[in-house]
Motif scaffolding. Sequence first.
Motif, PDB file in Angstrom:
ATOM      1  N   LYS A  83     -46.045 -57.640   6.380  1.00  0.00           N
ATOM      2  CA  LYS A  83     -47.137 -57.210   5.524  1.00  0.00           C
ATOM      3  C   LYS A  83     -48.069 -56.227   6.607  1.00  0.00           C
ATOM      4  O   LYS A  83     -48.836 -55.438   6.531  1.00  0.00           O
ATOM      5  N   ALA A  84     -48.122 -57.051   8.594  1.00  0.00           N
ATOM      6  CA  ALA A  84     -49.467 -56.857   9.248  1.00  0.00           C
ATOM      7  C   ALA A  84     -48.318 -55.552  10.020  1.00  0.00           C
ATOM      8  O   ALA A  84     -49.732 -55.267  11.257  1.00  0.00           O
ATOM      9  N   GLY A  85     -47.583 -55.713  10.460  1.00  0.00           N
ATOM     10  CA  GLY A  85     -47.053 -54.350  10.765  1.00  0.00           C
ATOM     11  C   GLY A  85     -46.498 -55.465  12.659  1.00  0.00           C
ATOM     12  O   GLY A  85     -46.282 -54.346  12.982  1.00  0.00           O
ATOM     13  N   LEU A  86     -46.527 -56.262  12.152  1.00  0.00           N
ATOM     14  CA  LEU A  86     -46.066 -57.091  13.854  1.00  0.00           C
ATOM     15  C   LEU A  86     -44.797 -57.033  13.621  1.00  0.00           C
ATOM     16  O   LEU A  86     -44.775 -57.641  15.461  1.00  0.00           O
ATOM     17  N   VAL A  87     -43.752 -57.360  13.262  1.00  0.00           N
ATOM     18  CA  VAL A  87     -42.231 -57.754  12.924  1.00  0.00           C
ATOM     19  C   VAL A  87     -41.881 -56.978  14.370  1.00  0.00           C
ATOM     20  O   VAL A  87     -40.961 -57.825  15.180  1.00  0.00           O
ATOM     21  N   ALA A  88     -42.448 -55.418  14.683  1.00  0.00           N
ATOM     22  CA  ALA A  88     -41.193 -55.000  15.690  1.00  0.00           C
ATOM     23  C   ALA A  88     -42.002 -56.406  17.415  1.00  0.00           C
ATOM     24  O   ALA A  88     -41.257 -55.999  17.982  1.00  0.00           O
ATOM     25  N   ARG A  89     -43.140 -56.419  17.141  1.00  0.00           N
ATOM     26  CA  ARG A  89     -43.722 -57.039  18.571  1.00  0.00           C
ATOM     27  C   ARG A  89     -42.842 -58.027  18.490  1.00  0.00           C
ATOM     28  O   ARG A  89     -42.944 -58.261  20.191  1.00  0.00           O
TER      29      ARG A  89
END
Length: 280
Positions: A83-89
């Motif tokens: 949800k927070a767009g942190l998966v790639a990091r």
Amino acid sequence: TAKEQGRSRFRFFDAEVRTRTERETTLRQDLVDGLVRGEITCHFQPQYDAETLDIIGTEALVRWNSPSRGILSPADFMPHARKAGLVARIDAQVFRHVIAAQSRWAAQGLNFPVVALNISMERLLGDGLVEEVRWLLQDHHRISFELLETAFLDESEPKLLRRLDRLRQLGIGIELDDFGSGHSSVVALQTVRPDRVKIDQRLVDPICTDPNQLLVLQSLTKIARLNGAQVIVEGMETGIHLAAIRNVDCDALQGFALTYPMPSDEFAALLRDSGYCVAN
Ligand code: C2E
Ligand code: MG
Ligand code: MG
Ligand code: MG
């Protein structure tokens, strides 16, 4: 009155929603801080040759080593990360962790097997992936990427396939994870042409109780093989699973009945005990 009661119940509900939202916000903030502090790590779950039970690989499974919350599993934080767009990091940090672990194993004289990493579409399609991988991968590193078959076959497919080809050229194996669980498994198989498929755990569990399910696994295995892919069956949870899977002509096995995921130093010790210290 009933009306007042209703209103106070509403207020109570409202307060509960607010605390949950606050808790989620705190968790996301902690996750961002954790990424900066390098708290994202991974455990390794060995994979075994289905015939000899030799260790032939291992899967890197993300863990968040949070000072305040303990060691968290993906189910505890990946939905929030998404949800927070942190998966790639997060995927990038797991990748660096794996590269560092392999360098340590190599320095200890271990002839370690390939490490499979779960990779999200965000990371796979993101900028700079191939360059970063090329930059970090040395000769001795051996990795593969596991991607979910459910992620395929949308408008980004041509870009995705080009990217997979470039990764293959770097010597990275491509695997289709949770095979058989999507709505287009065979199409995904024939489009991606993975080196290996991992048969979904949910298809494996019923083999203990339903003899027909063995036929399903045998057929899926045959379909994968016909398309040039090796087959690993995950979710080998009990001795009963291990006994039943003898009737399926698969290549490799993974599951709690064999070993639980473990930190990298424990995995190195396991390799040493399994005769892997033969690098020369
Ligand atoms: P997956 O890739 O299908 O990984 C297998 C999951 O099944 C792991 O859970 C593993 O611990 C668990 N497992 C292994 N053997 C058994 C067994 O015998 N019985 C049962 N009941 N479970 C077993 P984990 O580590 O909680 O990971 C869950 C999912 O989180 C993974 O499913 C994968 O989709 C995702 N994930 C894990 N690491 C990463 C990562 O680095 N990046 C991304 N994007 N996703 C990840
Ligand atoms: Mg996986
Ligand atoms: Mg899986
Ligand atoms: Mg899964």
